[in-house]
Scaffold this motif. Sequence first.
Motif, mmCIF file in Angstrom:
data_model
loop_
_atom_site.group_PDB
_atom_site.id
_atom_site.type_symbol
_atom_site.label_atom_id
_atom_site.label_comp_id
_atom_site.label_asym_id
_atom_site.label_seq_id
_atom_site.Cartn_x
_atom_site.Cartn_y
_atom_site.Cartn_z
ATOM 1 N N ASN A 262 0.814 -1.214 0.000
ATOM 2 C CA ASN A 262 0.000 0.000 0.000
ATOM 3 C C ASN A 262 0.850 1.267 0.000
ATOM 4 O OD1 ASN A 262 -2.623 -1.374 0.301
ATOM 5 N ND2 ASN A 262 -1.785 -1.969 2.288
ATOM 6 N N THR A 263 1.882 1.289 0.822
ATOM 7 C CA THR A 263 2.740 2.476 0.900
ATOM 8 C C THR A 263 3.502 2.657 -0.410
ATOM 9 O OG1 THR A 263 2.957 1.981 3.252
ATOM 10 C CG2 THR A 263 4.383 3.693 2.363
ATOM 11 N N ARG A 264 3.898 1.570 -1.028
ATOM 12 C CA ARG A 264 4.573 1.657 -2.330
ATOM 13 C C ARG A 264 3.632 2.256 -3.380
ATOM 14 N NH1 ARG A 264 9.730 1.240 -4.689
ATOM 15 N NH2 ARG A 264 9.315 1.263 -6.904
ATOM 16 N N ALA A 265 2.360 1.841 -3.371
ATOM 17 C CA ALA A 265 1.381 2.397 -4.314
ATOM 18 C C ALA A 265 1.201 3.897 -4.091
ATOM 19 C CB ALA A 265 0.048 1.660 -4.188
ATOM 20 N N VAL A 266 1.176 4.321 -2.833
ATOM 21 C CA VAL A 266 1.064 5.752 -2.530
ATOM 22 C C VAL A 266 2.312 6.476 -3.020
ATOM 23 C CG1 VAL A 266 0.985 7.457 -0.665
ATOM 24 C CG2 VAL A 266 -0.548 5.477 -0.615
ATOM 25 N N ALA A 267 3.496 5.916 -2.786
ATOM 26 C CA ALA A 267 4.744 6.549 -3.230
ATOM 27 C C ALA A 267 4.753 6.740 -4.745
ATOM 28 C CB ALA A 267 5.944 5.717 -2.796
ATOM 29 N N GLU A 268 4.297 5.733 -5.476
ATOM 30 C CA GLU A 268 4.239 5.838 -6.940
ATOM 31 C C GLU A 268 3.254 6.931 -7.366
ATOM 32 O OE1 GLU A 268 6.165 4.384 -9.126
ATOM 33 O OE2 GLU A 268 7.150 2.893 -7.870
ATOM 34 N N ALA A 269 2.125 7.029 -6.665
ATOM 35 C CA ALA A 269 1.140 8.065 -6.988
ATOM 36 C C ALA A 269 1.680 9.459 -6.673
ATOM 37 C CB ALA A 269 -0.166 7.802 -6.236
ATOM 38 N N VAL A 270 2.374 9.604 -5.545
ATOM 39 C CA VAL A 270 3.003 10.880 -5.201
ATOM 40 C C VAL A 270 4.010 11.245 -6.292
ATOM 41 C CG1 VAL A 270 4.562 12.037 -3.575
ATOM 42 C CG2 VAL A 270 2.621 10.693 -2.717
ATOM 43 N N ALA A 271 4.791 10.281 -6.730
ATOM 44 C CA ALA A 271 5.782 10.522 -7.787
ATOM 45 C C ALA A 271 5.105 10.944 -9.088
ATOM 46 C CB ALA A 271 6.636 9.274 -8.010
ATOM 47 N N GLU A 272 3.977 10.344 -9.412
ATOM 48 C CA GLU A 272 3.230 10.764 -10.612
ATOM 49 C C GLU A 272 2.851 12.232 -10.509
ATOM 50 O OE1 GLU A 272 -0.153 8.297 -11.571
ATOM 51 O OE2 GLU A 272 0.997 6.488 -11.080
ATOM 52 N N GLY A 273 2.370 12.647 -9.347
ATOM 53 C CA GLY A 273 2.026 14.050 -9.158
ATOM 54 C C GLY A 273 3.231 14.957 -9.244
ATOM 55 N N LEU A 274 4.319 14.565 -8.620
ATOM 56 C CA LEU A 274 5.556 15.349 -8.678
ATOM 57 C C LEU A 274 6.087 15.460 -10.106
ATOM 58 C CD1 LEU A 274 7.497 14.044 -5.559
ATOM 59 C CD2 LEU A 274 7.074 16.444 -6.089
#
Length: 180
Positions: free
Chosen positions: A20-32
């Motif tokens: 779950n945390t990895r999925a959030v990190a990838e989503a944050v990276a998409e936004g960045l």
Amino acid sequence: MPREVWSMRALVIVESTFGNTRAVAEAVAEGLASRADVQVQDVDASPAELSADVDLLVVGGPTHAFGLSRIGTRTNAVARSEPHATTGAGLREWLERLHPARAGVAAVAFDTRINSPKVPGSAARAARRRLARLGFDVTRPPESFFVSGREGPLAPGELDRARSWGRALATPEELTHRTA
């Protein structure tokens, strides 16, 4: 005539037990990525010293036992045969060996945790305090993304919220101002 250019190099360091945390990190990276060069790296493969071109450090991990995971909480997760769980170094250990920040390096922290008032604690708050002690510019509050149960899945809408948070981190106020 030189023109002004906003640019940023962001590094997202993530510890994930159930994915779950990895999925959030990838989503944050998409936004960045809308305005920054960004890389996501697992905590166990991360160096103790940031490269000189990193302007923003984003760290994220799961909340275990009211804070940052420990070897015991990770071992417990592995015992449940979860594919992403590791008994190696987690965010807590990485932050303990991380070199102090260079001047001007911003940092933010996020976590994943159960959305329940009966379950206190936050890995992100603990990580933010450690980042501040290391001299990082941590002006933003920590962010929590919620899971529906101890092992997840993520609550509805959390990945969209993570992308939006990542985009907010990539605003001109957060970016390093350079001339080209």
